[in-house]
Structures are given as C-alpha cells and as structure tokens.
Motif scaffolding. Sequence first.
Motif, PDB file in Angstrom:
ATOM      1  N   GLN A   1       0.834  -1.203   0.000  1.00 43.16           N
ATOM      2  CA  GLN A   1       0.000   0.000   0.000  1.00 43.16           C
ATOM      3  C   GLN A   1       0.877   1.265   0.000  1.00 43.16           C
ATOM      4  OE1 GLN A   1      -3.623  -0.077   0.391  1.00 43.16           O
ATOM      5  NE2 GLN A   1      -3.238  -2.188  -0.232  1.00 43.16           N
ATOM      6  N   CYS A   2       0.243   2.387  -0.362  1.00 40.69           N
ATOM      7  CA  CYS A   2       0.983   3.654  -0.425  1.00 40.69           C
ATOM      8  C   CYS A   2       1.669   3.989   0.903  1.00 40.69           C
ATOM      9  CB  CYS A   2       0.048   4.799  -0.812  1.00 40.69           C
ATOM     10  SG  CYS A   2      -0.325   4.815  -2.571  1.00 40.69           S
ATOM     11  N   HIS A   3       0.913   3.837   2.030  1.00 36.83           N
ATOM     12  CA  HIS A   3       1.506   4.258   3.312  1.00 36.83           C
ATOM     13  C   HIS A   3       2.695   3.381   3.683  1.00 36.83           C
ATOM     14  CE1 HIS A   3      -0.261   1.042   5.862  1.00 36.83           C
ATOM     15  NE2 HIS A   3      -1.160   1.019   4.893  1.00 36.83           N
TER      16      HIS A   3
ATOM     17  N   ARG B   1       7.971  -2.030  -7.943  1.00 38.62           N
ATOM     18  CA  ARG B   1       6.766  -2.351  -8.698  1.00 38.62           C
ATOM     19  C   ARG B   1       5.674  -1.322  -8.412  1.00 38.62           C
ATOM     20  NH1 ARG B   1       5.492  -8.048  -7.274  1.00 38.62           N
ATOM     21  NH2 ARG B   1       7.644  -8.370  -7.934  1.00 38.62           N
ATOM     22  N   HIS B   2       5.563  -0.922  -7.136  1.00 41.09           N
ATOM     23  CA  HIS B   2       4.534   0.051  -6.765  1.00 41.09           C
ATOM     24  C   HIS B   2       4.803   1.411  -7.425  1.00 41.09           C
ATOM     25  CE1 HIS B   2       1.467   1.908  -4.149  1.00 41.09           C
ATOM     26  NE2 HIS B   2       2.270   2.961  -4.182  1.00 41.09           N
ATOM     27  N   LEU B   3       6.064   1.787  -7.474  1.00 39.95           N
ATOM     28  CA  LEU B   3       6.402   3.099  -8.037  1.00 39.95           C
ATOM     29  C   LEU B   3       6.038   3.177  -9.522  1.00 39.95           C
ATOM     30  CD1 LEU B   3       9.820   4.063  -6.415  1.00 39.95           C
ATOM     31  CD2 LEU B   3       7.525   4.780  -5.795  1.00 39.95           C
TER      32      LEU B   3
ATOM     33  N   ILE C   1       3.422   2.028 -10.862  1.00 39.02           N
ATOM     34  CA  ILE C   1       1.985   2.261 -11.076  1.00 39.02           C
ATOM     35  C   ILE C   1       1.438   3.462 -10.315  1.00 39.02           C
ATOM     36  CG2 ILE C   1       1.364  -0.116 -11.721  1.00 39.02           C
ATOM     37  CD1 ILE C   1       0.522  -0.420  -8.701  1.00 39.02           C
ATOM     38  N   CYS C   2       2.170   3.978  -9.320  1.00 40.78           N
ATOM     39  CA  CYS C   2       1.618   5.042  -8.470  1.00 40.78           C
ATOM     40  C   CYS C   2       2.407   6.339  -8.662  1.00 40.78           C
ATOM     41  CB  CYS C   2       1.660   4.615  -7.004  1.00 40.78           C
ATOM     42  SG  CYS C   2       1.073   5.886  -5.896  1.00 40.78           S
ATOM     43  N   SER C   3       1.731   7.345  -9.227  1.00 41.35           N
ATOM     44  CA  SER C   3       2.455   8.586  -9.532  1.00 41.35           C
ATOM     45  C   SER C   3       2.724   9.396  -8.266  1.00 41.35           C
ATOM     46  CB  SER C   3       1.658   9.427 -10.528  1.00 41.35           C
ATOM     47  OG  SER C   3       0.419   9.779  -9.957  1.00 41.35           O
ATOM     48  N   ARG C   4       1.851   9.278  -7.265  1.00 42.87           N
ATOM     49  CA  ARG C   4       2.040  10.055  -6.043  1.00 42.87           C
ATOM     50  C   ARG C   4       3.305   9.587  -5.304  1.00 42.87           C
ATOM     51  NH1 ARG C   4      -2.632   9.989  -1.801  1.00 42.87           N
ATOM     52  NH2 ARG C   4      -1.081   8.744  -0.724  1.00 42.87           N
ATOM     53  N   CYS C   5       3.463   8.292  -5.181  1.00 42.77           N
ATOM     54  CA  CYS C   5       4.654   7.757  -4.509  1.00 42.77           C
ATOM     55  C   CYS C   5       5.900   8.028  -5.347  1.00 42.77           C
ATOM     56  CB  CYS C   5       4.507   6.262  -4.255  1.00 42.77           C
ATOM     57  SG  CYS C   5       3.337   5.899  -2.939  1.00 42.77           S
ATOM     58  N   ARG C   6       5.706   8.060  -6.670  1.00 43.40           N
ATOM     59  CA  ARG C   6       6.845   8.336  -7.548  1.00 43.40           C
ATOM     60  C   ARG C   6       7.355   9.766  -7.310  1.00 43.40           C
ATOM     61  NH1 ARG C   6       4.798   5.897 -12.176  1.00 43.40           N
ATOM     62  NH2 ARG C   6       4.066   7.897 -12.965  1.00 43.40           N
TER      63      ARG C   6
HETATM   64 ZN   LIG Z   1       1.541   4.888  -3.878  1.00 43.61          ZN
END
Ligand SMILES: [Zn+2]
Lengths: 140, 202
Positions: A2-4, A28-30, A32-37
């Motif tokens: 998850q993001c958190h 892998r998460h980065l 797909i997730c622009s906010r975490c990127r």
């Molecule tokens: Zn995220």
Amino acid sequence: MQCHEVSQKISAFVDEELPPWEYREVARHLEICSRCRAEYRAFALIKVVAREIGKVTPKKIPERGVSLEHVMRVLRFRKTLWVIAILFGLLVGIFLILGWQRSLLDEQILNPNHLSAFSEDVLTRTQVRVETLELVTGEY
Amino acid sequence: MSGEHVASVERTLEEERLWFEERVRECETNLFRFAYYLTGNAERAKDLVQEAFLRAFQYRHSFDSRYPFESWISAILLNIYRQHERRDRFLKFFSALWQNKDSEEENEEDFMEQLRCEGEGPETIALRRQVIRDVYKAIGDLPRKMKEVIVLCDIMGYSYEEASEVIGCPIGTVRSRLHRARRYVKKVLEAAYGDELLRLWG
Ligand SMILES: [Zn+2]
C-alpha cells in the motif's frame, strides 16, 4: 504494497538499503503510483543535493599532517588561558566584595546615629586618656 | 598469549605515536569534513578534530582493529561534539549573545564561496545554488540526532552500517532517523519552491 507502507520505505529505497524482496515490491509500486513516484523523486533529489554539499570543503583547511605534540601544545595553551581567566574573575570578585564591605563601613560612619555614638566614644576615650596621662605624670 | 598481543605491549610510546599519526593521516580530511558539516564552522571543526585526536590517542588501547579506524575516531569526535552542544546550550541559556546572527551569516558566506555549481544558463545555476544553500540551512536546523544521520549518510556518503558504527545505534534507527530528516528537508523545500524544484534536477 500500500501507499503508506511504501512511503515509509522510500528513503531506504533511495539508498538501496532494503532487503531484495522489499526493494522489488517498492519498485513495482512506483511504476503504477504517480504520487509515490513524486515522493521518491523528492527524496532522491535531497540526496543528490546533499552530495553536492559534501563536495564543498571549507577554505580554511588545517595544515596537513597532524602532530600530536602540536595538538597537545594547543590544548595546554587553551587550558592556561582558562586558568588565567578564572583567576582574573576571582580577583575581580574579591575586589567587589572588599568594595562592598568598605561602602558598608562608610555608610555606618556617615550615619548620624553612629556618628554621635562614635563621637561620644571618642570623648570618653579622650577623657580616659587624659586621666591616664595625669596618672602617669603623677598628678593623682 | 598471542604473539601479536606481546608485540603491541612491547611497542614503545614513540612507535605508538608514529602508528597513530599514520592512521590519522589517512582519515583526517574526512574527519575534518565531518566536523565541518556538523558545526558549519571551520574554526570549531578544527578544534573538534584536534580534541578528537587527543582523546583517541589517550584511548588508543581501546581501538579494536577489526573495525575501521575512521569509524572509531569519528565516533569519538561525535561524542565530543555532543558534549560541546550540551555546553553551548547551557551557555546560551545565560547569554543571548552567544553565537550571534553575524557569525552564522559569515559561516554561510564561507560555505557559498566554496560552492561550485554546474548547469545550463546562469539562471539555472543561481537557482541550484539557492536550493543547495536552503538544504544546507535546513540540515543545520535539524534536531541533533537527525542531523548526525543525514550528515553521515547523505553528505559524507556513508552506508547505513558505517553510520550506525559511528553513531552507536542499530541500523534500523539510522534508517528511520534518516527518513524523518529527509522528510523535514523535503517539507522546507516544498514550502519554498513547490513543484518547480523537481524540474531543476530532473
Ligand atoms: Zn503509492
């Protein structure tokens, strides 16, 4: 992941200090997730900037080659300075206390009550002295 | 008793001094840099390094040769720095004049003078310089524990393990402190630059 969870690991991810499986999960998460990127890029930027700071060496670089004797001499000198400063402070303190005591004495003398007592005392003493003189010269 | 141990006992003071000075010579530049980034002041850094040398020499027998000399002496320096910080805070309590704003500005100037920046166009260079200065200031304002970690890991380029040896804490602590420190710096930068920042370095 998850993001958190990812955001807790971003910093270690930047340093590649994560266990391999966690590292892969975060990567892998980065993808797909622009906010975490965006978070990742900010952390990476701070690291890059800090490395730039690390390239700056102050111009006042101490002369190369450390000699322990020199270091000890410097420290001994500094210790001497401290001792002198403390002694000086004590001296000033003593003078202040003496001055204060003296001003107390002056006040007592200038106080009219004390003054009359003082003069009375002087008078009686003078009388005593006259009597003593008379005694000595055998006028009694 | 091992032969090595006997040999170390038989070493004369003069030999020990030479051995020590040799070790110090290998790491003194790094040590000075470490002290400089901690204090932000070349004079104070020099004093710290000198005191660290002296203490290290006094405790040279406690050095374990399985670990790097640099980490060991850096840990000593860090301890002295912590003591000085406590003393300065104590003095600051009594004197508002202690380490006034002027000297801080002077330190910053000294730092900026040495800063070399590359980039396309004078505008980018100026902006980059400003960002570096802001990060430098933000790191300087960090609480002591976070500052130690970010100086070691990010500025000096130590690994988590090396940093944990110097600070004397578990690797996990290094990781979480560094995370918090960077997040703090990030907040400062975001407040000042917003989204423009990321375009700068790409
Ligand atoms: Zn995220």
